[in-house]
Design a protein around this motif. Structure first.
Motif, PDB file in Angstrom:
ATOM      1  N   ARG A 112     -10.226   0.088 -29.788  1.00  9.07           N
ATOM      2  CA  ARG A 112      -8.918   0.562 -30.264  1.00  9.07           C
ATOM      3  C   ARG A 112      -8.602  -0.166 -31.566  1.00  9.07           C
ATOM      4  NH1 ARG A 112      -3.708   1.325 -26.451  1.00  9.07           N
ATOM      5  NH2 ARG A 112      -5.290   2.475 -25.284  1.00  9.07           N
ATOM      6  N   VAL A 113      -8.280   0.611 -32.588  1.00  7.39           N
ATOM      7  CA  VAL A 113      -8.079   0.053 -33.930  1.00  7.39           C
ATOM      8  C   VAL A 113      -6.670   0.390 -34.422  1.00  7.39           C
ATOM      9  CG1 VAL A 113      -8.896   0.080 -36.334  1.00  7.39           C
ATOM     10  CG2 VAL A 113     -10.542   0.291 -34.451  1.00  7.39           C
ATOM     11  N   HIS A 114      -5.951  -0.626 -34.915  1.00  2.87           N
ATOM     12  CA  HIS A 114      -4.632  -0.416 -35.544  1.00  2.87           C
ATOM     13  C   HIS A 114      -4.706  -0.952 -36.974  1.00  2.87           C
ATOM     14  CE1 HIS A 114      -2.794   0.062 -31.520  1.00  2.87           C
ATOM     15  NE2 HIS A 114      -3.460  -1.026 -31.166  1.00  2.87           N
ATOM     16  N   THR A 115      -4.165  -0.198 -37.934  1.00  3.32           N
ATOM     17  CA  THR A 115      -4.161  -0.664 -39.327  1.00  3.32           C
ATOM     18  C   THR A 115      -2.737  -0.599 -39.893  1.00  3.32           C
ATOM     19  OG1 THR A 115      -6.357   0.325 -39.528  1.00  3.32           O
ATOM     20  CG2 THR A 115      -5.344  -0.480 -41.551  1.00  3.32           C
ATOM     21  N   LEU A 116      -2.326  -1.680 -40.522  1.00  7.89           N
ATOM     22  CA  LEU A 116      -0.973  -1.794 -41.078  1.00  7.89           C
ATOM     23  C   LEU A 116      -1.085  -2.044 -42.577  1.00  7.89           C
ATOM     24  CD1 LEU A 116       2.153  -2.333 -40.615  1.00  7.89           C
ATOM     25  CD2 LEU A 116       1.542  -4.734 -40.323  1.00  7.89           C
ATOM     26  N   CYS A 117      -0.255  -1.340 -43.349  1.00 12.99           N
ATOM     27  CA  CYS A 117      -0.294  -1.475 -44.813  1.00 12.99           C
ATOM     28  C   CYS A 117       1.089  -1.934 -45.304  1.00 12.99           C
ATOM     29  CB  CYS A 117      -0.634  -0.109 -45.416  1.00 12.99           C
ATOM     30  SG  CYS A 117      -0.600  -0.084 -47.206  1.00 12.99           S
ATOM     31  N   LEU A 118       1.111  -2.947 -46.194  1.00  7.96           N
ATOM     32  CA  LEU A 118       2.381  -3.477 -46.709  1.00  7.96           C
ATOM     33  C   LEU A 118       2.288  -3.696 -48.220  1.00  7.96           C
ATOM     34  CD1 LEU A 118       3.078  -6.199 -43.977  1.00  7.96           C
ATOM     35  CD2 LEU A 118       4.146  -3.951 -44.145  1.00  7.96           C
ATOM     36  N   PRO A 119       3.429  -3.559 -48.919  1.00  8.47           N
ATOM     37  CA  PRO A 119       3.411  -3.799 -50.373  1.00  8.47           C
ATOM     38  C   PRO A 119       3.422  -5.299 -50.710  1.00  8.47           C
ATOM     39  CG  PRO A 119       5.615  -3.157 -49.667  1.00  8.47           C
ATOM     40  CD  PRO A 119       4.744  -3.093 -48.448  1.00  8.47           C
ATOM     41  N   VAL A 120       2.889  -5.626 -51.892  1.00 14.20           N
ATOM     42  CA  VAL A 120       2.905  -7.008 -52.404  1.00 14.20           C
ATOM     43  C   VAL A 120       4.026  -7.101 -53.434  1.00 14.20           C
ATOM     44  CG1 VAL A 120       1.580  -8.710 -53.738  1.00 14.20           C
ATOM     45  CG2 VAL A 120       0.429  -7.279 -52.034  1.00 14.20           C
ATOM     46  N   VAL A 121       4.789  -8.198 -53.411  1.00 17.69           N
ATOM     47  CA  VAL A 121       5.893  -8.351 -54.366  1.00 17.69           C
ATOM     48  C   VAL A 121       5.794  -9.687 -55.091  1.00 17.69           C
ATOM     49  CG1 VAL A 121       7.469  -6.863 -53.047  1.00 17.69           C
ATOM     50  CG2 VAL A 121       7.435  -9.330 -52.608  1.00 17.69           C
ATOM     51  N   SER A 122       6.442  -9.748 -56.244  1.00 21.37           N
ATOM     52  CA  SER A 122       6.309 -10.958 -57.066  1.00 21.37           C
ATOM     53  C   SER A 122       7.620 -11.706 -57.239  1.00 21.37           C
ATOM     54  CB  SER A 122       5.754 -10.579 -58.445  1.00 21.37           C
ATOM     55  OG  SER A 122       6.589  -9.595 -59.020  1.00 21.37           O
TER      56      SER A 122
END
Length: 820
Positions: free
Chosen positions: A546-556
């Motif tokens: 079972r695979v879960h993938t999470l994507c998040l933005p990078v901020v400066s």
């Protein structure tokens, strides 16, 4: 009614209750849409900015918030002036600020969420924000929709072994770029065909690339040995103490009712052992006329009397198993045995399970007093309400940890049911479950007749325990974008290598947490991804991933980091860290660290806000609940001081913090309080033909209780219904079934099924709250001014107690610390 319609109704409900957010009218010319690097790394997704009210999250990868109207999550809140800080509706996790396509594809926060939905570009920026960075996982939770993929080729990155997922980019039809290590990989021929659309040449439309949670049926490459059968061993305390408590009747009855529902197939095996000062095995070999009891009295050198006939095929020996379960509750009725040889019984269980692996369920009612692993009492009842030193939170011996690691090596998990009226040293016994990836159930003051609510709870918990999904011989690996690294893991498992967790068993109620750090600057990317892969054997003998993938933005910018805080995830990660600190250092150290977490983050935020009055305690809206939740943690059984707390109760609360998924842990930390004597259909939701009222949340303070009302408090594993002295007699009669306040009994643990609208509404609401819980909550009806109300009032965390601050005093304390 379909799921989607229900979701729509919930969404409409949320829209009504959600605070109005400012539309983001101004677009920064440097938005990711015009960023050449991002265009290259995500070429087939049109990255675009979109203004409007539905922009739920606050910041964008690489986009500074300073140039556009301030998002709601950054609105400064003066905490000392805003007394009613708790929102009326449940707190939803923040939605990561991605473009619409990615947002739709992202992993559900119920499975996988991060304490910061905007990832700081550098460790220096993270240090400046003074916020914890980590992930909270619920990887094997029950799902209604799960794409299951059967394929000869499971497509993974050749370099870092990441599974292909919605956030990779296709350079062309034949090549894809990994979103974790950026390596370019070939698309295998088989992947060109899409089994869902039955078309050829559209690899980006395959289910693996359209869903962030998927399950693969694995090939033989993913097996070290043929998949094991489901094997269940029950190890039962039958000393005088255990027989007196009467748990055997409930256990045997539950097993008889659920034998056919145990997860497994035609190979499922089962076995039983009982123990007091000796160990008793049961030969259940097919062909015998009745079960045979074999007693081993040499507990210093335990051996298996007939190794081949103690774990038997469930279906071939079903009648003998039923005979044993019917006989067991009365077999030891006249026992005088007061000793418990738990350690030797576990050594025997280990020997029995080693050839296959599986699950050992141990039922224990006292301190182990004989043989290996025997324990002495370490609790001083006079120290239970100490404000200074709380001792013995760690194990007294490493016997149970060592045994657990041996079990883990042989793919065996040990689950512990502790049913005890006196101190049993859970701090030592818990190691068995902790390091073998088992779970712990605790029933203080359990007694079949004297404590019927505990007996009922055991019965309901057993039904869930015996029938829920189970994964055997599992391992879990968490991967993240290059530049990020994982260090401390929390939960029940054994860490086999830096990022590989060994889980002899995995169950749908297990939660995990992991702390992260930023090792290399993330300046060359505007997105980061995390992927967890859980490889296990199903109860039917299939190897699955079972695979879960999470994507998040990078901020400066620091403002962006604060804008994307997931305050509930942050508090759950801090709670895990505080448990470790309590055991490795001291409870007072852990408490100080929790207070400092609030002081440091609000102080760091204050330094970013211009023209700040020093007399005010200001937080960004995203962190406004942070002080309240930390105060709740300090008053929680795990960490409280100055209130009488049994050592086993405290240790159990710590065990719960380490292995509960966020959604259940939050209720334990900060219960939900509702007024229920005025439930209406306004804003109600529809669930399976039931109308479920949605009363507003009340803050946890006695000032919210009115003597004319009735209030329900949901603490996760306990429900309290508090009835005010002047509560309307119509409500008491329609919902509780008694004519007036005086006639309500002192110990009431059920709501009757009455044919009244008020009864229907109250029961519908409580049933809805109860659904999808790993543990069945006990219900206590508490009359105003009854002795039982002290338990209820302990949860009103905004109020002052002899030993602890009120919420307002706590804010003043935080403010003093910041001004130092």
């Amino acid at each position: 009614m379909g799921d989607t319609e229900r979701e729509r109704q919930r969404h409409r409900q949320r829209e009504k209750q959600a605070p109005r957010r400012q539309p983001d009218m101004g677009l920064d010319p440097r938005s990711p849409g015009s960023h050449p690097r991002l265009q290259a790394s995500l070429n087939h997704y049109a990255i675009r900015q979109y203004p409007g009210m539905n922009q739920l999250s606050s910041s964008l990868g690489g986009l500074s918030l300073q140039s556009s109207p301030q998002p709601e999550s950054l609105r400064p809140v003066n905490l000392t002036q805003e007394r009613n800080i708790l929102p009326m509706a449940p707190v939803w996790p923040p939605v990561p600020n991605l473009n619409l396509d990615l947002k739709k594809l992202n992993c559900s926060p119920d499975s996988f969420r991060c304490t910061l939905t905007n990832i700081p570009q550098t460790q220096a920026l993270l240090n400046k924000a003074k916020l914890p960075l980590g992930l909270l996982l619920h990887p094997f939770r029950d799902l209604t929709q799960l794409p299951v993929i059967t394929s000869n080729t499971i497509v993974r990155c050749r370099s870092c072994r990441t599974y292909i997922n919605p956030f990779v980019s296709f350079i062309d039809q034949r090549r894809w770029k990994c979103n974790l290590c950026y390596r370019v990989n070939d698309v295998p021929e088989e992947f060109m065909y899409n089994p869902v659309t039955r078309s050829y040449g559209e690899p980006h439309k395959r289910p693996e690339v359209q869903n962030s949670t998927v399950e693969f049926i694995a090939s033989s490459d993913y097996m070290l040995r043929p998949p094991q059968p489901a094997v269940y061993l029950f190890v039962l305390d039958v000393s005088h103490n255990a027989v007196e408590a009467g748990y055997l009747t409930i256990l045997c009855q539950s097993l008889l009712e659920n034998l056919d529902k145990l997860p497994g197939d035609s190979r499922t095996r089962i076995g039983f052992m009982t123990f007091d000062s000796t160990i008793h095995f049961y030969n259940l070999q097919e062909g015998l006329s009745q079960p045979q009891m074999l007693i081993v009295s040499d507990i210093d050198d335990v051996f298996l009397p007939t190794p081949d006939s103690l774990l038997v095929n469930l279906y071939e020996s079903k009648e003998l198993i039923k005979d044993l379960l019917n006989a067991l509750p009365n077999m030891f009725t006249n026992t005088r045995e007061t000793h418990s040889a738990l350690g030797p019984a576990l050594q025997a269980a280990f020997k029995l399970m080693s050839p296959t692996g599986g699950r050992v369920s141990v039922f224990q009612t006292q301190l182990p007093s004989l043989g290996a692993g025997l324990l002495q009492s370490r609790e001083d009842p006079n120290q239970r309400s100490s404000t200074k030193v709380v001792q013995h939170l760690g194990p007294a011996t490493d016997f149970y940890k060592k045994l657990a690691l041996d079990c883990s090596g042989q793919q065996t998990a040990v689950d512990l049911f502790l049913l005890s009226s006196q101190y049993s040293d859970l701090a030592s016994l818990a190691c068995m479950s902790k390091y073998s990836a088992g779970c712990i159930y605790y029933y203080p003051s359990f007694h079949f007749t004297h404590n019927p609510s505990q007996a009922e709870k055991l019965q309901k918990d057993l039904k869930r325990y015996l029938t829920r999904k189970i994964g055997f011989e599992a391992v879990m690996r968490i991967r993240c974008t290059k530049g990020l690294s994982m260090h401390t893991f929390h939960g029940n498992f054994f860490v086999r290598s830096t990022d590989l967790l060994s889980l002899a068993n995995i169950n749908p109620d297990a939660g995990f947490a992991v702390q992260l750090s930023i090792e290399e600057n993330l300046t060359d990317t505007s997105l980061v991804c995390f992927q967890t892969a859980l490889l296990y054997t199903s109860s039917k003998g299939e190897r699955r991933i079972r695979v879960h993938t999470l994507c998040l933005p990078v901020v400066s910018s620091l403002a962006d980091v604060y804008a994307g805080v997931d305050v509930q995830a942050a508090i759950c990660l801090l709670a895990n860290m505080a448990v470790d600190r309590s055991i490795s250092s001291s409870l007072s150290d852990a408490r100080d660290a929790l207070v400092n977490a609030v002081v440091d983050s609000l102080s760091a935020y204050g330094s970013t806000v211009s023209n700040l009055q020093h007399s005010a305690l200001i937080a960004p809206s995203s962190l406004k609940l942070f002080p309240l939740y930390v105060l709740a943690l300090l008053k929680q059984k795990a960490f409280r001081t100055g209130t009488s707390t049994r050592l086993d109760d405290r240790v159990y609360a710590m065990c719960q913090i380490k292995c509960q998924p966020l959604v259940h842990l939050m209720k334990m930390i900060h219960p939900n309080l509702y007024r229920i004597d005025r439930l209406t259909d306004e804003g109600a939701i529809h669930v399976n033909d039931r109308v479920v009222p949605q009363p507003p949340l009340q803050k946890l303070s006695a000032e919210k209780l009115t003597r004319e009302g009735a209030f329900l408090m949901d603490c996760g594993s306990v429900f309290y219904i508090w009835i005010g002295k002047s509560c309307d007699n119509n409500f008491i009669e329609d919902v509780l079934g008694y004519p007036n306040f005086a006639s309500i009994p002192q110990k009431m643990t059920h709501l009757p099924e009455l044919d009244t609208l008020s009864s229907e509404r109250a029961r519908s609401f409580i049933t809805w709250l109860r659904d999808n819980r790993p543990l069945s909550p006990i219900l206590h009806v508490v009359k105003d001014e009854s002795p039982a109300k002290t338990e209820f009032f302990q949860h009103l965390i905004e109020d002052r107690t002899e030993a602890a601050f009120s919420y307002y005093e706590f804010l003043l304390h935080i403010q003093q610390q910041i001004c130092k």
